[in-house]
Design a protein around this motif. Structure first.
Motif, PDB file in Angstrom:
ATOM      1  N   ARG A 152      15.680   6.587  13.792  1.00 27.12           N
ATOM      2  CA  ARG A 152      15.226   6.728  12.406  1.00 27.12           C
ATOM      3  C   ARG A 152      14.018   5.864  12.240  1.00 27.12           C
ATOM      4  O   ARG A 152      12.960   6.047  11.529  1.00 27.12           O
ATOM      5  N   GLN A 153      14.236   4.725  12.646  1.00 29.70           N
ATOM      6  CA  GLN A 153      13.184   3.693  12.457  1.00 29.70           C
ATOM      7  C   GLN A 153      11.684   4.095  13.153  1.00 29.70           C
ATOM      8  O   GLN A 153      10.501   3.810  12.550  1.00 29.70           O
ATOM      9  N   ILE A 154      11.844   4.544  14.429  1.00 25.71           N
ATOM     10  CA  ILE A 154      10.618   4.917  15.118  1.00 25.71           C
ATOM     11  C   ILE A 154      10.092   6.087  14.498  1.00 25.71           C
ATOM     12  O   ILE A 154       8.798   6.397  14.262  1.00 25.71           O
ATOM     13  N   GLY A 167       6.345   6.288  12.701  1.00 28.79           N
ATOM     14  CA  GLY A 167       5.332   7.328  13.168  1.00 28.79           C
ATOM     15  C   GLY A 167       4.837   8.100  11.927  1.00 28.79           C
ATOM     16  O   GLY A 167       3.594   8.312  11.713  1.00 28.79           O
ATOM     17  N   LYS A 168       5.770   8.286  10.945  1.00 27.17           N
ATOM     18  CA  LYS A 168       5.333   8.661   9.631  1.00 27.17           C
ATOM     19  C   LYS A 168       4.310   7.876   8.674  1.00 27.17           C
ATOM     20  O   LYS A 168       3.457   8.572   8.204  1.00 27.17           O
ATOM     21  N   THR A 169       4.801   6.580   8.571  1.00 24.08           N
ATOM     22  CA  THR A 169       3.869   5.824   8.055  1.00 24.08           C
ATOM     23  C   THR A 169       2.348   5.922   8.562  1.00 24.08           C
ATOM     24  O   THR A 169       1.571   5.638   7.900  1.00 24.08           O
ATOM     25  N   GLU A 170       2.533   5.672   9.881  1.00 23.70           N
ATOM     26  CA  GLU A 170       1.104   5.608  10.626  1.00 23.70           C
ATOM     27  C   GLU A 170       0.445   6.948  10.612  1.00 23.70           C
ATOM     28  O   GLU A 170      -0.897   6.714  10.338  1.00 23.70           O
ATOM     29  N   GLY A 171       1.098   8.127  10.521  1.00 25.55           N
ATOM     30  CA  GLY A 171       0.415   9.388  10.140  1.00 25.55           C
ATOM     31  C   GLY A 171      -0.195   9.240   8.829  1.00 25.55           C
ATOM     32  O   GLY A 171      -1.499  10.019   8.668  1.00 25.55           O
ATOM     33  N   LEU A 172       0.474   8.939   7.941  1.00 23.59           N
ATOM     34  CA  LEU A 172       0.198   9.007   6.677  1.00 23.59           C
ATOM     35  C   LEU A 172      -1.094   8.202   6.425  1.00 23.59           C
ATOM     36  O   LEU A 172      -2.261   8.359   5.640  1.00 23.59           O
ATOM     37  N   GLN A 173      -1.018   7.151   6.707  1.00 27.24           N
ATOM     38  CA  GLN A 173      -2.099   6.056   6.867  1.00 27.24           C
ATOM     39  C   GLN A 173      -3.592   6.637   7.318  1.00 27.24           C
ATOM     40  O   GLN A 173      -4.349   6.338   6.896  1.00 27.24           O
ATOM     41  N   GLU A 174      -3.226   7.196   8.694  1.00 28.94           N
ATOM     42  CA  GLU A 174      -4.265   7.911   9.423  1.00 28.94           C
ATOM     43  C   GLU A 174      -4.985   9.050   8.598  1.00 28.94           C
ATOM     44  O   GLU A 174      -6.252   9.144   8.344  1.00 28.94           O
ATOM     45  N   GLY A 175      -4.188   9.694   8.126  1.00 30.73           N
ATOM     46  CA  GLY A 175      -4.564  10.783   7.071  1.00 30.73           C
ATOM     47  C   GLY A 175      -5.292  10.352   5.870  1.00 30.73           C
ATOM     48  O   GLY A 175      -6.463  11.089   5.494  1.00 30.73           O
ATOM     49  N   ILE A 176      -4.736   9.246   5.130  1.00 30.08           N
ATOM     50  CA  ILE A 176      -5.727   8.752   4.134  1.00 30.08           C
ATOM     51  C   ILE A 176      -6.999   8.406   4.496  1.00 30.08           C
ATOM     52  O   ILE A 176      -8.066   8.627   3.919  1.00 30.08           O
ATOM     53  N   GLN A 177      -7.172   7.839   5.560  1.00 29.49           N
ATOM     54  CA  GLN A 177      -8.307   6.971   5.961  1.00 29.49           C
ATOM     55  C   GLN A 177      -9.182   8.196   6.315  1.00 29.49           C
ATOM     56  O   GLN A 177     -10.462   8.003   6.033  1.00 29.49           O
ATOM     57  N   LYS A 178      -8.766   9.206   7.083  1.00 28.80           N
ATOM     58  CA  LYS A 178      -9.754  10.386   7.482  1.00 28.80           C
ATOM     59  C   LYS A 178     -10.367  11.018   5.949  1.00 28.80           C
ATOM     60  O   LYS A 178     -11.255  11.384   5.994  1.00 28.80           O
ATOM     61  N   GLY A 179      -9.393  10.927   5.164  1.00 30.00           N
ATOM     62  CA  GLY A 179      -9.745  11.592   3.798  1.00 30.00           C
ATOM     63  C   GLY A 179     -10.838  10.848   3.020  1.00 30.00           C
ATOM     64  O   GLY A 179     -11.571  11.333   2.426  1.00 30.00           O
ATOM     65  N   GLU A 180     -10.651   9.576   3.200  1.00 30.44           N
ATOM     66  CA  GLU A 180     -11.638   8.701   2.416  1.00 30.44           C
ATOM     67  C   GLU A 180     -12.987   8.945   3.225  1.00 30.44           C
ATOM     68  O   GLU A 180     -13.961   8.825   2.508  1.00 30.44           O
TER      69      GLU A 180
END
Length: 67
Positions: free
Chosen positions: A6-8, A12-25
């Motif tokens: 669950r933690q892994i 991964g979900k948090t990292e993917g969200l951050q990456e998506g936000i960065q690409k959007g910016e």
């Protein structure tokens, strides 16, 4: 083991969200810079300062708009 999985997954979900936000910016900044270049009212340095893109990135955008 279930808690570790669950933690892994959550990490991964948090990292993917951050990456998506960065690409959007970045995409938004490029779009804004393109509009500014087309208007022709801003210097390259002003566009760099206002969009937080690098000078080389703005120059590449400019080259694509003015082949």
């Amino acid at each position: 083991m279930c808690e570790l999985t669950r933690q892994i997954f959550q990490d991964g979900k948090t990292e993917g969200l951050q990456e998506g936000i960065q690409k959007g910016e970045i995409r938004s900044s490029r779009k804004t810079a393109g509009k500014m270049l087309r208007k022709g009212l801003y210097s390259l340095q002003e566009i760099v300062e206002l969009t937080s893109l690098s000078l080389s990135e703005v120059q590449r955008l400019q080259a694509r708009l003015n082949p």
